[in-house]
Design a protein around this motif. Structure first.
Motif, PDB file in Angstrom:
ATOM      1  N   LEU A  65       0.723  -1.022   0.181  1.00  0.00           N
ATOM      2  CA  LEU A  65      -0.474   0.170   0.214  1.00  0.00           C
ATOM      3  C   LEU A  65       0.422   1.029  -0.139  1.00  0.00           C
ATOM      4  N   GLY A  66       1.761   1.163   0.574  1.00  0.00           N
ATOM      5  CA  GLY A  66       3.061   2.295   0.964  1.00  0.00           C
ATOM      6  C   GLY A  66       3.714   2.623  -0.586  1.00  0.00           C
ATOM      7  N   LEU A  67       4.203   1.391  -1.247  1.00  0.00           N
ATOM      8  CA  LEU A  67       4.550   1.778  -2.903  1.00  0.00           C
ATOM      9  C   LEU A  67       2.972   2.173  -3.137  1.00  0.00           C
ATOM     10  N   ASP A  68       1.904   1.817  -2.742  1.00  0.00           N
ATOM     11  CA  ASP A  68       0.769   3.140  -4.222  1.00  0.00           C
ATOM     12  C   ASP A  68       0.829   3.868  -4.265  1.00  0.00           C
ATOM     13  N   ALA A  69       0.834   4.146  -3.367  1.00  0.00           N
ATOM     14  CA  ALA A  69       0.276   5.463  -2.374  1.00  0.00           C
ATOM     15  C   ALA A  69       1.823   6.602  -2.477  1.00  0.00           C
ATOM     16  N   ALA A  70       3.335   5.677  -3.075  1.00  0.00           N
ATOM     17  CA  ALA A  70       3.852   6.750  -3.488  1.00  0.00           C
ATOM     18  C   ALA A  70       3.786   7.429  -5.234  1.00  0.00           C
ATOM     19  N   ILE A  71       3.425   6.263  -5.506  1.00  0.00           N
ATOM     20  CA  ILE A  71       3.461   7.221  -7.430  1.00  0.00           C
ATOM     21  C   ILE A  71       1.815   7.777  -7.495  1.00  0.00           C
ATOM     22  N   GLY A  72       1.016   7.473  -7.125  1.00  0.00           N
ATOM     23  CA  GLY A  72       0.191   8.004  -7.566  1.00  0.00           C
ATOM     24  C   GLY A  72      -0.622   7.786  -8.507  1.00  0.00           C
ATOM     25  N   ARG A  73      -0.679   7.194  -9.294  1.00  0.00           N
ATOM     26  CA  ARG A  73      -1.439   5.983 -10.784  1.00  0.00           C
ATOM     27  C   ARG A  73      -0.583   4.900 -10.921  1.00  0.00           C
ATOM     28  N   GLN A  74      -1.112   4.055 -11.658  1.00  0.00           N
ATOM     29  CA  GLN A  74      -0.862   2.863 -12.329  1.00  0.00           C
ATOM     30  C   GLN A  74       0.772   3.358 -12.762  1.00  0.00           C
ATOM     31  N   ALA A  75       1.400   2.692 -12.301  1.00  0.00           N
ATOM     32  CA  ALA A  75       3.197   2.887 -12.761  1.00  0.00           C
ATOM     33  C   ALA A  75       2.964   2.010 -14.621  1.00  0.00           C
ATOM     34  N   LEU A  76       2.388   2.455 -15.327  1.00  0.00           N
ATOM     35  CA  LEU A  76       2.737   1.821 -17.304  1.00  0.00           C
ATOM     36  C   LEU A  76       3.414   2.652 -17.501  1.00  0.00           C
ATOM     37  N   HIS A  77       3.763   2.675 -19.062  1.00  0.00           N
ATOM     38  CA  HIS A  77       4.940   3.738 -19.511  1.00  0.00           C
ATOM     39  C   HIS A  77       5.122   3.234 -21.233  1.00  0.00           C
ATOM     40  N   ALA A  78       4.207   3.408 -22.437  1.00  0.00           N
ATOM     41  CA  ALA A  78       4.714   3.506 -23.316  1.00  0.00           C
ATOM     42  C   ALA A  78       5.955   3.830 -23.971  1.00  0.00           C
ATOM     43  N   ALA A  79       7.140   2.795 -23.708  1.00  0.00           N
ATOM     44  CA  ALA A  79       8.135   2.904 -24.246  1.00  0.00           C
ATOM     45  C   ALA A  79       9.083   2.177 -25.355  1.00  0.00           C
ATOM     46  N   GLU A  80       7.971   1.568 -25.984  1.00  0.00           N
ATOM     47  CA  GLU A  80       8.108   1.681 -27.492  1.00  0.00           C
ATOM     48  C   GLU A  80       7.232   1.981 -28.265  1.00  0.00           C
ATOM     49  N   LEU A  81       7.416   2.354 -29.754  1.00  0.00           N
ATOM     50  CA  LEU A  81       6.625   2.151 -30.804  1.00  0.00           C
ATOM     51  C   LEU A  81       6.885   2.451 -32.103  1.00  0.00           C
ATOM     52  N   GLY A  82       6.977   1.416 -33.197  1.00  0.00           N
ATOM     53  CA  GLY A  82       7.274   1.589 -34.504  1.00  0.00           C
ATOM     54  C   GLY A  82       6.909   0.728 -35.351  1.00  0.00           C
ATOM     55  N   PHE A  83       7.030   1.130 -36.001  1.00  0.00           N
ATOM     56  CA  PHE A  83       5.786   0.497 -37.852  1.00  0.00           C
ATOM     57  C   PHE A  83       6.973   1.010 -38.621  1.00  0.00           C
ATOM     58  N   ARG A  84       5.755   1.076 -39.808  1.00  0.00           N
ATOM     59  CA  ARG A  84       6.358   1.194 -41.356  1.00  0.00           C
ATOM     60  C   ARG A  84       5.535   2.353 -41.519  1.00  0.00           C
ATOM     61  N   HIS A  85       6.824   3.776 -42.161  1.00  0.00           N
ATOM     62  CA  HIS A  85       6.260   4.940 -42.750  1.00  0.00           C
ATOM     63  C   HIS A  85       4.717   4.571 -43.706  1.00  0.00           C
ATOM     64  N   PRO A  86       3.901   4.879 -43.973  1.00  0.00           N
ATOM     65  CA  PRO A  86       3.260   4.692 -44.727  1.00  0.00           C
ATOM     66  C   PRO A  86       3.296   5.670 -45.781  1.00  0.00           C
ATOM     67  N   LEU A  87       4.709   6.244 -45.879  1.00  0.00           N
ATOM     68  CA  LEU A  87       4.762   6.975 -47.328  1.00  0.00           C
ATOM     69  C   LEU A  87       5.978   6.189 -47.830  1.00  0.00           C
ATOM     70  N   THR A  88       7.084   6.929 -46.748  1.00  0.00           N
ATOM     71  CA  THR A  88       8.659   5.853 -47.815  1.00  0.00           C
ATOM     72  C   THR A  88       8.967   4.627 -47.396  1.00  0.00           C
ATOM     73  N   GLY A  89       8.074   4.180 -46.271  1.00  0.00           N
ATOM     74  CA  GLY A  89       8.056   2.918 -46.814  1.00  0.00           C
ATOM     75  C   GLY A  89       8.854   2.296 -45.435  1.00  0.00           C
ATOM     76  N   GLN A  90       9.587   2.756 -44.910  1.00  0.00           N
ATOM     77  CA  GLN A  90      11.229   3.333 -44.136  1.00  0.00           C
ATOM     78  C   GLN A  90      10.702   3.095 -42.465  1.00  0.00           C
ATOM     79  N   ASP A  91      11.225   1.921 -41.731  1.00  0.00           N
ATOM     80  CA  ASP A  91      10.797   1.393 -40.785  1.00  0.00           C
ATOM     81  C   ASP A  91      10.974   2.883 -39.787  1.00  0.00           C
ATOM     82  N   LEU A  92      10.065   2.420 -39.029  1.00  0.00           N
ATOM     83  CA  LEU A  92      10.332   3.128 -37.790  1.00  0.00           C
ATOM     84  C   LEU A  92       9.929   3.351 -36.210  1.00  0.00           C
ATOM     85  N   LEU A  93      11.079   3.080 -35.054  1.00  0.00           N
ATOM     86  CA  LEU A  93      10.775   2.932 -33.921  1.00  0.00           C
ATOM     87  C   LEU A  93      11.627   4.284 -32.680  1.00  0.00           C
ATOM     88  N   PHE A  94      10.418   4.323 -32.014  1.00  0.00           N
ATOM     89  CA  PHE A  94      10.964   5.731 -31.358  1.00  0.00           C
ATOM     90  C   PHE A  94      11.104   5.107 -30.003  1.00  0.00           C
TER      91      PHE A  94
END
Length: 318
Positions: free
Chosen positions: A270-299
């Motif tokens: 419970l102490g840890l839950d209170a320490a952050i105050g929100r769900q500890a979840l982060h979208a850390a990586e996103l990758g796809f093919r660019h629709p115009l260039t066809g290049q693979d993008l990764l962020f």
């Protein structure tokens, strides 16, 4: 006079000699039937060598096929100067690193203060007109990467990659305890909880849902876990991690009861839950093919400050 985005073009090859223009549009430019039905009715929607033609005409080698989409705006979204972190932008895409606590799109009771309000204002300040089209969404409390398409064609193509499982979406989470095995998969159908409809549960009668996880660091009381989604059900990561007994730290909806930690008297769940105050979840990586260039993008996006502080606290045991 109607304004249009920059045209998307394709030059017919020898192999496509004699194809119908409609076939080229669908199979080479990847225009969906729904989008094609829209653009063929506009003045400059579909052009062949700079002239408007019927999509039933045959094409010849070297012909220039082009499509143009009318500019759109989000007239129902109030422009509002709000800070947000731009990771990448070009004529087709905007990639944003969303802060925790920010809602993506206006909803009932939340008409301002959203990412959409800020993005629309940002575009207007640049003298640009686009409709706010997030390709996917993140919960209000979830931080991290989100892709925004600047027109219907771009949205369609990335959405198709999502459906086909061709988009890389990786998350980082801080969870209670240390999952065993350290590297595994959670294959559990998800549906609404009949007792609490705003929640989801794993149930045999639910919709197929598959999550892959890997424990990056285990601190005893909690762990840093890397997750990859094979499906995209509502609250999937939160529900799946709860189902194996390791809910996300700070998750107010899928919480667990406080339990004593005799080896770490100063720390409790419970102490840890209170320490952050929100769900500890982060979208850390996103990758796809660019629709115009066809290049693979990764962020990639590092852990935000609140999650990094909690990680260090877990690591130190205090």
């Amino acid at each position: 006079m109607t304004d249009y985005y920059n045209p998307i073009c394709y030059t017919v090859t020898e192999q496509e000699e004699g194809w119908l223009l409609k076939t080229v549009l669908q199979h080479k430019l990847g225009v969906s039937r729904k989008l094609l039905s829209r653009i063929k009715l506009t003045e400059r929607g579909v052009m062949l060598n700079g002239e408007r033609v019927f999509i039933s005409v045959p094409v010849k080698t070297g012909d220039l096929v082009s499509i143009s989409l009318e500019t759109e705006t989000s007239e129902d979204i109030l422009p509002e100067p709000l800070p947000f972190d731009i990771v990448y932008e070009d004529e087709a895409l905007l990639i944003v690193n969303k802060a925790p606590g920010m809602i993506v799109h206006p909803t009932h009771g939340h008409y301002t203060g959203t990412l959409a309000n800020g993005v629309v204002h940002y575009w207007q300040e640049k003298g640009e007109e686009f409709r706010f089209r997030p390709v996917h969404r993140l919960d209000q409390e979830t931080s991290g990467l989100i892709a925004i398409a600047k027109n219907a064609y771009i949205h369609q193509h990335i959405s198709e990659q999502l459906i086909a499982g061709e988009v890389t979406k990786k998350y980082a989470a801080l969870v209670h305890g240390c999952p065993e095995p350290r590297d595994g998969r959670i294959d559990g159908p998800i549906d609404r909880d009949p007792l609490e409809p705003h929640k989801r549960i794993v149930t045999e009668t639910g919709y197929p849902a598959l999550t892959y996880y890997k424990v990056a660091e285990c601190y005893g009381l909690g762990s840093l876990v890397e997750l990859r989604l094979a499906t995209g059900r509502t609250h999937q990561i939160r529900v799946h991690m709860t189902s194996i007994g390791h809910p996300l730290i700070g998750d107010k909806l899928y919480t667990r009861q406080e339990s004593p930690e005799p080896d770490r008297p100063g720390m409790t769940a419970l102490g840890l839950d209170a320490a952050i105050g929100r769900q500890a979840l982060h979208a850390a990586e996103l990758g796809f093919r660019h629709p115009l260039t066809g290049q693979d993008l990764l962020f990639r996006s590092p852990l935000p400050q609140d999650m990094e502080s909690l990680r260090l606290r877990l690591q130190s045991g205090r």
